[in-house]
Design a protein around this motif. Structure first.
Motif, short mmCIF file in Angstrom:
data_model
loop_
_atom_site.label_atom_id
_atom_site.label_comp_id
_atom_site.label_asym_id
_atom_site.label_seq_id
_atom_site.Cartn_x
_atom_site.Cartn_y
_atom_site.Cartn_z
N LEU A 92 0.86 -1.20 0.00
CA LEU A 92 0.00 0.00 0.00
C LEU A 92 0.89 1.24 0.00
N LEU A 93 1.89 1.18 0.83
CA LEU A 93 2.84 2.31 0.92
C LEU A 93 4.10 1.93 0.13
N ASP A 94 4.59 2.92 -0.52
CA ASP A 94 5.73 2.67 -1.41
C ASP A 94 7.03 2.61 -0.60
N ILE A 95 7.12 1.55 0.18
CA ILE A 95 8.31 1.37 1.00
C ILE A 95 8.49 -0.13 1.20
N ASP A 96 9.76 -0.56 1.24
CA ASP A 96 10.02 -1.99 1.18
C ASP A 96 9.97 -2.67 2.55
N PHE A 97 8.79 -2.55 3.20
CA PHE A 97 8.59 -3.21 4.49
C PHE A 97 7.20 -3.85 4.50
N LYS A 98 7.13 -4.98 5.16
CA LYS A 98 5.82 -5.67 5.19
C LYS A 98 4.88 -4.96 6.15
N GLU A 99 5.44 -4.40 7.16
CA GLU A 99 4.64 -3.66 8.12
C GLU A 99 5.29 -2.28 8.27
N ASP A 125 8.18 13.73 4.14
CA ASP A 125 8.39 12.34 3.75
C ASP A 125 7.15 11.51 4.10
N VAL A 126 6.59 11.82 5.28
CA VAL A 126 5.39 11.11 5.74
C VAL A 126 4.22 11.41 4.79
N ILE A 127 4.05 12.73 4.51
CA ILE A 127 2.93 13.16 3.66
C ILE A 127 3.02 12.51 2.29
N ARG A 128 4.24 12.47 1.78
CA ARG A 128 4.47 11.91 0.46
C ARG A 128 4.14 10.42 0.44
N LEU A 129 4.61 9.75 1.44
CA LEU A 129 4.41 8.31 1.52
C LEU A 129 2.91 7.99 1.60
N LEU A 130 2.20 8.77 2.44
CA LEU A 130 0.77 8.52 2.63
C LEU A 130 -0.03 8.91 1.39
N ALA A 131 0.39 10.02 0.75
CA ALA A 131 -0.31 10.47 -0.46
C ALA A 131 -0.27 9.38 -1.52
N GLY A 132 0.87 8.66 -1.56
CA GLY A 132 1.03 7.57 -2.54
C GLY A 132 0.00 6.46 -2.27
N ALA A 133 -0.51 6.42 -1.05
CA ALA A 133 -1.49 5.38 -0.72
C ALA A 133 -2.90 5.96 -0.64
N ASN A 134 -3.04 7.19 -1.19
CA ASN A 134 -4.34 7.88 -1.19
C ASN A 134 -4.82 8.17 0.23
N LEU A 171 -0.83 12.90 -4.89
CA LEU A 171 0.54 12.52 -5.23
C LEU A 171 1.06 13.34 -6.41
N TYR A 172 0.16 13.51 -7.42
CA TYR A 172 0.56 14.32 -8.59
C TYR A 172 0.72 15.78 -8.20
N GLN A 173 -0.19 16.20 -7.28
CA GLN A 173 -0.10 17.59 -6.83
C GLN A 173 1.23 17.82 -6.13
N HIS A 174 1.57 16.81 -5.29
CA HIS A 174 2.85 16.94 -4.59
C HIS A 174 3.99 16.98 -5.59
N LYS A 175 3.90 16.07 -6.54
CA LYS A 175 4.96 16.03 -7.56
C LYS A 175 5.01 17.35 -8.31
N LYS A 176 3.84 17.87 -8.61
CA LYS A 176 3.77 19.13 -9.34
C LYS A 176 4.36 20.26 -8.47
N ALA A 177 3.93 20.26 -7.19
CA ALA A 177 4.43 21.30 -6.29
C ALA A 177 5.95 21.20 -6.17
N GLU A 178 6.38 19.96 -6.07
CA GLU A 178 7.83 19.72 -5.96
C GLU A 178 8.53 20.23 -7.22
N SER A 179 7.97 19.90 -8.37
CA SER A 179 8.57 20.34 -9.64
C SER A 179 8.53 21.86 -9.73
N GLU A 180 7.42 22.45 -9.24
CA GLU A 180 7.31 23.91 -9.28
C GLU A 180 8.35 24.54 -8.35
#
Ligand code: ATP
Length: 745
Positions: A92-99, A125-134, A171-180
């Motif tokens: 669900l979260l884009d991180i290589d851990f089972k829990e 980092d937290v916001i980004r990770l969670l955004a990736g999981a909606n 997630l796209y917004q974050h990416k966009k904000a980051e790119s901006e």
């Protein structure tokens, strides 16, 4: 159903003064309990751990308010911590851990800490990770108590944010904000680089002109080196040749002068002596001959007189002596005597007087004798006498003429000897003048040689100066052969070369840049720096362009997904709305784009506003501000003519909100939804419908439902009761449905 939300643990968070853990074992978990027991604190614990920054939405003023404040029974704590644990076996979260555990801690001084699986991370980092999981920040998935109609009350812009969040566009917004942000940074760097280059430009220009001058001076130096080498080679050859030639000449002149001096000495020695003695000798001879001549003349005169007398006697027969002695003869005799006597008178010397007397006596005797002798006895005798006398006279006269001839000869000889003496003198003079001439020549050759010595000095000076100016390259002259014409050309040609070289030296001196190595190095380094900056600028512009592309691409993706998602939300909305209201319809519409406003002013101005038109006076907004199209909502109730949110009853508003929230979760279901007494305003019939919808929703997302409503509780697979005892600490207990109602009261 797979449950991604495993548990939440609260330590010192608000009323949870003791460590409390909620484990989510069912898709729908209901939290029940009496008023003020701390149920909403559980919902807020979710907000808190997911990174909520608004204290207001956690019913607090500052971070400290979130920490267990203490009670007479339990001392206050210094930190509040909430940890949520996800089952990440399905990534669900884009991180290589089972829990994955996400934890937030707030300290009394307001300091926040975020931990991901126990390691400290940044909020973003937290916001980004969670955004990736909606799991997003607009909070649409945590509906706080009394906030069910928040989505209705929200401004069009906020509403749109919630919808975007629900559609997983965060997630796209974050990416966009980051790119901006990166684009902005890149822009700043571009400006900085440009300004650095602008600062460098005049310095580079200055250095370039300096370097050009230095290069020109170097060219001049090279030219000088070549010219100087040629000049020096010629000069050296010429000096060497001239020196040798003049040395020879001096030697020749000296030896010639020596010879001349010898000749002069000789000529001086000879001069006078030879001719003088010759003349002396000749003069001696001359006076001897002159004496003899005078004697011969006297003799001839005497003979002539006697001859005259004899001839006279011959003419006269019977002549007496007196007759034949001519009167002149007697007078002459008397004069001679007279003269001799006068002579004697003048002399003091007796012997001389005596001599004169003797002479006078002799004369008298010979006169008497003459008279006796001459007295011819006969004419015959006289004739014979005449003949004898004539013969004698002739002889004497001959002798006289011979002597005269001899004298003439001697005089001639004397003149000749004298002449030859003059010639010797003249020769000496001539010789001396030749000597002077030779000395003059020697002098001029010697001065020419002195000039050559000077030229050699100057040459050496020129070599030294040349080394100082163009370095060792100058020694090339030593190696080069004697340049053509060096020994034969006019000296003026070489002089002209020297003048050219002098001019070149002046030009080099005027350039005044020394050897300029430092400037050349500085120019090179500055240019390299500028080139580096230019390259960097190019890279920055490239990355700006690619960031713009990325942003444009993201905007496109967001736009496409938003419109597609909105369509699906509207479909679901219509469905839920019709279910809840038994007909009618509701719709989200994209407004006309408007300028983005600071959030505060939007909150204020857009409060309760549903229309998309710009308020009066907004036209003056900055052109540069982003256009933003919010979302308005329109409803139309069944059997009612009136449309619009303003006319809805409290319950209708709650139902519309629920329909909207639920429809939003349909398109891109979030992993979990927290609904804090969203059903508070519903009547029994609607509560049942609500419970049905909860079940429907629970099939896609985990639900944590805080409720007092039995129908809702019944929909839950698991029930937690929250109670608060005398110690003011919230406690959690797992309850059965039958108990739940009791607990809730
Ligand atoms: P209701 O059913 O009326 O909505 P609730 O169960 O949702 O009630 P909450 O609002 O969650 O109750 O809890 C409020 C309680 O939490 C209050 O009693 C309040 O005193 C307590 N509380 C809030 N913050 C703190 C804190 N920092 N320290 C201790 N207690 C706190």
């Amino acid at each position: 159903m797979f449950l991604s939300l495993r548990s939440i643990e609260l330590v010192g968070f608000k009323s949870f003064g003791k460590k409390t853990e909620l484990i989510f074992g069912s898709p729908i978990v209901s939290v029940v309990g009496p008023n003020g027991s701390g149920k909403s604190n559980v919902a807020e614990a979710f907000r808190f751990v997911l990174g909520e920054q608004s204290m207001k939405s956690m019913r607090s003023k500052k971070g400290e308010d979130l920490i267990w404040g203490g009670s007479p029974a339990l001392a206050r704590m210094n930190r509040a911590g909430v940890k949520v644990v996800f089952d990440n076996s399905k990534r669900l979260l884009d991180i290589d851990f089972k829990e994955v555990s996400v934890e937030r801690v707030v300290h009394r001084d307001g300091l926040n800490e975020y931990l991901l699986n126990g390691s400290q991370v940044r909020l973003k980092d937290v916001i980004r990770l969670l955004a990736g999981a909606n799991i997003g920040g607009s909070g649409y998935q945590i509906i706080s108590q009394g906030e069910a109609d928040r989505i209705l009350n929200a401004s069009p812009r906020e509403r749109r944010e919630m919808v975007e969040d629900a559609l997983g566009l965060k997630l796209y917004q974050h990416k966009k904000a980051e790119s901006e942000r990166k684009l902005e940074e890149t822009g700043v760097n571009i400006d900085k680089t440009k300004s650095l280059r602008r600062e460098l430009a005049p310095h580079i220009n200055f250095l370039r002109t300096q370097v050009e001058k230095i290069e020109k001076a170097r060219e001049l130096k090279e030219d000088l080196a070549a010219k100087l080498s040629d000049y020096l080679a010629r000069e050296h050859a010429w000096i060497t040749q001239e020196d040798a030639r003049l040395t020879d000449e001096v030697r020749a002149h000296e030896s010639e002068l020596k010879k001349l001096m010898t000749s002069v000495a000789e000529a001086r020695g000879k001069r006078g002596t030879a001719s003088d003695t010759a003349i002396q000798e000749l003069r001696g001879k001359l006076s001897g001959r002159e004496g003899k001549l005078a004697e011969a003349r006297r003799e001839s005169e005497r003979l002539a007189r006697e001859l005259g007398r004899a001839e006279g006697a011959l003419e006269a027969t019977n002549v007496t002596v007196e007759q034949i002695v001519p009167v002149p003869h007697v007078r002459q005799f008397a004069r001679d005597i007279e003269a001799s006597l006068s002579d004697a008178e003048r002399r003091d010397d007796m012997s001389a007087v005596r001599n004169v007397i003797a002479e006078v006596r002799g004369r008298i005797k010979s006169f008497i004798d003459g008279l006796a002798g001459m007295a011819p006895e006969t004419n015959e005798e006289v004739r014979r006498q005449v003949e004898t006398l004539s013969g004698s006279l002739e002889r004497v006269q001959k002798e006289e003429s011979a002597l005269a001839g001899e004298l003439e000869e001697l005089r001639k000889k004397i003149a000749e000897v004298r002449e030859s003496g003059f010639a010797a003198e003249r020769d000496l003079i001539e010789l001396e003048s030749t000597v002077r001439e030779a000395q003059g020549k020697l002098g001029s050759v010697q001065s020419a040689r002195a000039n050559i010595a000077l030229a050699r000095q100057r040459f050496e000076e020129e070599v030294r100066e040349g080394i100082a100016l163009v370095g060792a390259a100058i020694h090339a002259w030593e190696k080069s052969e004697i340049p053509q014409g060096a020994l034969s050309e006019e000296r003026s040609v070489q002089e002209k070369r020297r003048r050219d070289i002098e001019r070149l030296k002046i030009k080099i001196e005027e350039s005044g840049l020394g050897n300029g190595d430092q400037i050349v190095t500085e120019f090179k380094q500055t240019k390299e720096r500028d080139e580096f900056l230019a390259k960097e600028l190019m890279d920055l512009e490239k990355s700006a362009a690619s960031l713009k592309d990325i942003i444009a691409e993201l905007e496109k993706t967001i736009d496409v997904r938003f419109h597609e998602g909105l369509k699906l939300i509207n479909e679901a909305l219509n469905n839920f709305f019709a279910k809840l209201f038994g007909g009618g319809d509701a719709k989200l519409t994209v407004e006309q784009p408007r300028r983005k406003m600071p959030k505060d002013s939007l909150d204020m101005d857009d409060e309760g506003e549903e229309g998309g038109d710009l308020p009066a006076g907004r036209q003056e907004w900055d052109e540069g501000e982003e256009l933003y199209a919010g979302l308005s909502i329109s409803v139309s109730l069944p059997r009612k003519k009136i449309k619009g949110l303003e006319v809805l009853s409290g319950g209708e508003r709650a139902l519309t909100s629920i329909a909207l929230i639920f429809s939003m979760t349909q398109v891109n279901p979030p992993p979990f939804l927290i609904l804090d007494e969203t059903d508070a305003a519903l009547d029994e019939a609607n509560s049942k419908r609500y419970a049905d919808m909860i079940r429907e929703l629970g099939a896609k997302s985990q639900l944590i439902v805080i409720t007092h409503n039995r129908a809702t509780m019944a929909a839950a697979g698991e029930l937690y009761g929250v109670t608060m005892g005398q110690d003011g600490v919230s406690k959690l207990l797992s309850v059965k449905l039958e108990e739940a109602e009791k607990v809730a009261k």
